[in-house]
Design an enzyme around this catalytic site. Structure first.
Site, short mmCIF file in Angstrom:
data_model
loop_
_atom_site.label_atom_id
_atom_site.label_comp_id
_atom_site.label_asym_id
_atom_site.label_seq_id
_atom_site.Cartn_x
_atom_site.Cartn_y
_atom_site.Cartn_z
N LYS A 1 -7.55 -1.23 -9.63
CA LYS A 1 -7.98 -1.94 -8.70
C LYS A 1 -9.51 -1.07 -8.25
O LYS A 1 -9.42 -0.09 -8.20
CB LYS A 1 -7.16 -2.12 -7.38
CG LYS A 1 -8.04 -2.64 -6.13
CD LYS A 1 -6.84 -2.96 -5.14
CE LYS A 1 -7.18 -3.39 -3.93
NZ LYS A 1 -7.87 -2.36 -2.71
N HIS B 1 -13.17 -2.55 -2.02
CA HIS B 1 -12.32 -2.06 -1.07
C HIS B 1 -12.37 -2.76 0.36
O HIS B 1 -12.50 -2.08 1.39
CB HIS B 1 -12.23 -0.62 -1.06
CG HIS B 1 -10.89 0.07 -0.52
ND1 HIS B 1 -10.39 1.10 -1.43
CD2 HIS B 1 -10.25 0.12 0.53
CE1 HIS B 1 -9.16 1.43 -0.98
NE2 HIS B 1 -9.24 0.86 0.36
N TYR C 1 -1.87 5.73 -4.41
CA TYR C 1 -2.70 6.86 -4.42
C TYR C 1 -2.05 7.94 -4.81
O TYR C 1 -0.75 7.97 -4.60
CB TYR C 1 -3.07 6.82 -2.80
CG TYR C 1 -4.05 5.67 -2.28
CD1 TYR C 1 -5.13 5.57 -2.91
CD2 TYR C 1 -3.82 5.33 -1.08
CE1 TYR C 1 -6.15 4.51 -2.30
CE2 TYR C 1 -4.92 4.49 -0.40
CZ TYR C 1 -5.81 3.98 -1.18
OH TYR C 1 -6.77 3.10 -0.71
N SER D 1 0.57 -1.27 -0.02
CA SER D 1 -0.20 0.00 0.02
C SER D 1 0.81 1.17 -0.06
O SER D 1 1.84 1.27 0.57
CB SER D 1 -0.87 -0.08 1.34
OG SER D 1 -1.70 1.31 1.58
N THR E 1 -5.73 2.15 -7.39
CA THR E 1 -6.89 1.88 -6.94
C THR E 1 -7.83 3.17 -7.29
O THR E 1 -7.27 4.25 -6.94
CB THR E 1 -6.33 1.81 -5.12
OG1 THR E 1 -5.77 0.82 -4.67
CG2 THR E 1 -7.79 1.80 -4.43
#
Ligand code: FMN
Length: 396
Positions: free
Chosen positions: A263, A287, A139, A116, A165
């Site tokens: 995703k 999520h 992100y 992440s 994402t």
């Protein structure tokens, strides 16, 4: 034998649910609920798990195999298992080994780990810990410059793919976090923290290792130009300022020049759009029920996406996977592989790296047993003929 390995060696730890119970005991409630909880009424969170009950098996009996093949190929990488470890933010709060321990466990099991953006460990250390492929989940926290630096570092460190994402234009509201005073504990004054401190102080083991680890980490992979790593407290506000849109995807593709997984896809339309924008794979995901509540559970969304993709890219999925039977059902419905989130993160919170190893092993033995009971020699052979699917799943 460490305390962590002792707790997972217990004969009472036989399922992911057992790890969830252990995690609930080991970490403070604020940490457990951050991991366990979902958005708003948690409808999607619950349905993500329950929906597997709607699909039943059609076994082929009186066949036996010496070995069942669990291996698959994702983005050109040979994986020993048809599941990857999903990106789980703040893993270092669950246990100090955090992302490094989870990546090492994935590599040792022959599968991939997805790191992440909201990692407490440096991406270089995470990559170095794993003997398997490691993907970087992106992100755009703190904007394009910070993301560009992270992408460059990920490339140099040897990450194999980017996972973009797409379902987080703002952070979902997780009501448990509000009730537990997570914001106050992270950034409040002492007076604001006081009502929530007993929950933390009642877990001295966790607290001692958290403090020895340096307390709340800044995010070492989100480096604000001229300022340094982003403080954890700024994540929710920054997410809202830096939502990823389709127009960012071309920019990301040009920078990265390697495979990209989109995703957070839940509809055939978004799947087609992701393919048009150059995605090498699509991950059906809500999520883990942490963003928009009341969207379809992932398994229910999978057939529409598989149909729309029509073999043009690989389809992955995540959401609610707690058993090998869940993985087998997703593969029967057309997923190339699945991502496990909480299933390994409960193990991490319960017992660090030993817990992740054991969680993976539980899923691996589940898978092997399920294939044998189904009368199927390999995950590559799984298809619709092994399951009954409710009729309306294909017609609407
Ligand atoms: C505590 C927690 C943190 C997460 N953090 C991220 C993240 O930083 N980025 C991301 O793309 N997904 C994140 N997810 C979602 C997971 O990658 C995955 O989609 C989800 O956990 C799958 O559902 P499951 O937990 O039921 O397996 C997170 C999930 C959890 C439980």
């Amino acid at each position: 034998m460490t305390r962590d390995s002792r707790s997972v060696a217990s004969p009472h730890v036989v399922s992911i649910a057992d790890f969830r119970a252990l995690a609930k005991r080991r970490v403070p409630r604020a940490v457990f609920d951050y991991l366990d909880g979902g958005a708003e009424g948690e409808v999607t969170l619950r349905e993500n798990c329950r929906v597997y009950e709607d699909v039943t098996f059609r076994p082929r009996h009186a066949v036996a195999f010496a070995d069942c093949a669990l291996c698959t190929r994702v983005l050109g990488f040979d994986l020993a298992l048809p599941f990857l470890l999903a990106p789980v933010g703040y893993s270092r709060l669950m246990h100090t080994v955090g992302e490094v321990g989870a990546a090492r466990a994935a590599g040792n099991a022959g599968t991939a780990y997805i790191l992440s953006t909201i990692s407490g460990h440096k991406l270089e250390d995470v990559k170095a810990a794993s003997s398997g492929p490691v993907f970087y989940q992106l992100y755009l926290l703190c904007g394009r410059e910070a993301a560009e630096a992270a992408i460059e570092r990920a490339r140099i460190a040897g990450f194999s793919a980017l996972v973009v994402t797409s379902d987080t234009p703002v952070a979902g509201i997780r009501e448990r976090d509000h009730r537990n005073g997570t914001k106050e504990l992270i950034s409040g004054t002492l007076l604001e923290k006081i009502p929530f401190l007993p929950g933390v102080l009642s877990h001295p083991g966790w607290l001692a290792s958290f403090l020895l680890d340096g307390g709340l980490p800044a995010l070492p992979n989100v480096v604000i130009p001229g300022q340094g790593p982003m403080p954890l407290i700024d994540v929710a506000a920054s997410l809202a300022e830096s939502a990823i849109t389709w127009s960012d995807l071309k920019w990301i593709r040009d920078l990265w020049r390697g495979p990209i997984v989109v995703k957070g896809v839940l509809t055939g339309d978004d799947a087609r759009r992701a393919i048009d924008e150059g995605a090498a794979a699509i991950s059906v995901s809500n999520h883990g029920g942490r963003q928009l509540d009341c969207v379809s559970p992932s398994l229910r969304a999978l057939p529409e996406v598989v149909k729309a993709v029509n073999g043009q890219t690989e389809v992955l999925m995540d959401g609610g996977i707690r058993r090998g039977t869940d993985i087998v059902k997703a593969l029967c419905l057309g997923a190339r592989a699945v991502l496990c989130g909480r299933a390994y993160a409960y193990g991490l919170a319960a017992a660090g790296e030993a817990g992740v190893n054991r969680a993976i092993e539980i899923l691996r033995t589940d898978l092997d047993r399920t294939l044998r009971l189904l009368g199927c020699a390999s995950v590559a052979e799984l298809d619709r003929t092994y399951v009954n699917v409710p009729r309306n799943w294909d017609t609407d």
